[in-house]
Design a protein around this motif. Sequence first.
Motif, PDB file in Angstrom:
ATOM      1  N   LEU A 136      76.721 -75.995  80.218  1.00 24.81           N
ATOM      2  CA  LEU A 136      77.218 -75.752  81.852  1.00 24.81           C
ATOM      3  C   LEU A 136      78.352 -77.060  81.704  1.00 24.81           C
ATOM      4  O   LEU A 136      79.580 -76.953  82.383  1.00 24.81           O
ATOM      5  CB  LEU A 136      76.353 -75.821  82.730  1.00 24.81           C
ATOM      6  CG  LEU A 136      75.719 -74.561  82.764  1.00 24.81           C
ATOM      7  CD1 LEU A 136      74.473 -74.530  84.028  1.00 24.81           C
ATOM      8  CD2 LEU A 136      76.674 -73.292  83.223  1.00 24.81           C
ATOM      9  N   GLY A 137      77.706 -78.244  81.436  1.00 28.27           N
ATOM     10  CA  GLY A 137      78.295 -79.378  81.684  1.00 28.27           C
ATOM     11  C   GLY A 137      79.751 -79.644  80.637  1.00 28.27           C
ATOM     12  O   GLY A 137      80.354 -80.695  80.982  1.00 28.27           O
ATOM     13  N   GLN A 138      79.820 -78.639  79.691  1.00 29.05           N
ATOM     14  CA  GLN A 138      80.819 -78.965  78.980  1.00 29.05           C
ATOM     15  C   GLN A 138      82.153 -78.285  79.512  1.00 29.05           C
ATOM     16  O   GLN A 138      83.233 -78.533  79.146  1.00 29.05           O
ATOM     17  CB  GLN A 138      80.623 -78.267  77.589  1.00 29.05           C
ATOM     18  CG  GLN A 138      79.640 -79.044  76.609  1.00 29.05           C
ATOM     19  CD  GLN A 138      79.299 -78.356  75.326  1.00 29.05           C
ATOM     20  OE1 GLN A 138      79.659 -77.011  75.392  1.00 29.05           O
ATOM     21  NE2 GLN A 138      78.636 -78.814  74.505  1.00 29.05           N
ATOM     22  N   VAL A 139      81.868 -77.366  80.605  1.00 25.38           N
ATOM     23  CA  VAL A 139      83.026 -76.670  81.248  1.00 25.38           C
ATOM     24  C   VAL A 139      83.132 -76.760  82.806  1.00 25.38           C
ATOM     25  O   VAL A 139      83.930 -76.311  83.191  1.00 25.38           O
ATOM     26  CB  VAL A 139      83.027 -75.305  80.819  1.00 25.38           C
ATOM     27  CG1 VAL A 139      83.439 -75.149  79.314  1.00 25.38           C
ATOM     28  CG2 VAL A 139      81.900 -74.214  81.009  1.00 25.38           C
ATOM     29  N   PHE A 140      81.918 -77.169  83.250  1.00 26.14           N
ATOM     30  CA  PHE A 140      81.692 -77.324  84.777  1.00 26.14           C
ATOM     31  C   PHE A 140      81.522 -78.955  84.949  1.00 26.14           C
ATOM     32  O   PHE A 140      80.663 -79.586  84.213  1.00 26.14           O
ATOM     33  CB  PHE A 140      80.836 -76.500  85.238  1.00 26.14           C
ATOM     34  CG  PHE A 140      81.132 -75.159  85.290  1.00 26.14           C
ATOM     35  CD1 PHE A 140      81.986 -74.612  86.166  1.00 26.14           C
ATOM     36  CD2 PHE A 140      80.253 -74.094  84.462  1.00 26.14           C
ATOM     37  CE1 PHE A 140      82.152 -73.068  86.130  1.00 26.14           C
ATOM     38  CE2 PHE A 140      80.637 -72.879  84.449  1.00 26.14           C
ATOM     39  CZ  PHE A 140      81.635 -72.382  85.245  1.00 26.14           C
ATOM     40  N   THR A 141      81.832 -79.336  86.046  1.00 21.91           N
ATOM     41  CA  THR A 141      81.489 -80.666  86.884  1.00 21.91           C
ATOM     42  C   THR A 141      80.024 -80.561  87.311  1.00 21.91           C
ATOM     43  O   THR A 141      79.836 -79.263  87.790  1.00 21.91           O
ATOM     44  CB  THR A 141      82.350 -81.150  87.873  1.00 21.91           C
ATOM     45  OG1 THR A 141      82.492 -80.272  88.932  1.00 21.91           O
ATOM     46  CG2 THR A 141      83.785 -81.668  87.281  1.00 21.91           C
ATOM     47  N   ALA A 142      79.347 -81.615  87.600  1.00 20.87           N
ATOM     48  CA  ALA A 142      78.228 -81.378  88.571  1.00 20.87           C
ATOM     49  C   ALA A 142      78.210 -80.714  89.711  1.00 20.87           C
ATOM     50  O   ALA A 142      77.423 -79.849  90.074  1.00 20.87           O
ATOM     51  CB  ALA A 142      77.398 -82.701  88.586  1.00 20.87           C
TER      52      ALA A 142
END
Length: 195
Positions: A136-142
């Motif tokens: 998730l962190g590769q394509v979305f911000t926190a």
Amino acid sequence: MPRIEPIPLDQLADEPRRIIEEGVADGTYATPVPLQIFAYRTMQIMMTSAARSMMGKQSLLGARIVELIRIRSAQLGECQPCMQSRKHDSITDEDVACLVAPGHSELTEQERLAVEFLDLLSADHHAIDDEFYRRLGQVFTAAQIIELGFTCANTMGVHRFIHTLDVFGTDPPVIAYAADQVDTAYTDVPEQAPA
């Protein structure tokens, strides 16, 4: 007939009737029936309307991902009215069909992961582990991940609830319409006032 009989349109208070009539007329709602049931609690139909009008707006995920989540959640929750409606112009029938098998579609990586997150949250939330959060962190911000989580959780619960109402059912209602059921609470303690 749904398990809770919908309030007849001519028996609705002005604001719930307006919400339903405008929402059906502009295509926001495929059928008025769930809203006629939500109207037993006036604040609920008003909150539902407000949330629906804001869904996808000011979203860090974008309106398209929010709509894909809403439709996939409806598929998972077997919410017939919500599966039928489309609230974002970019969503095609092919997109909807591909939500069942997102690996075989033209969805972006963000869209595929958002759908996968919803599927796992719905069926096996224990599988959402460190590795999945790395993906998730590769394509979305926190911030987007937080929005994704709340969006999925909210839509899942609502769709599953609507499914339990059996909106398009053919049996007599389990709970028949009665005007005294609107905006009232039952209590077996007489000194308590309705909420």
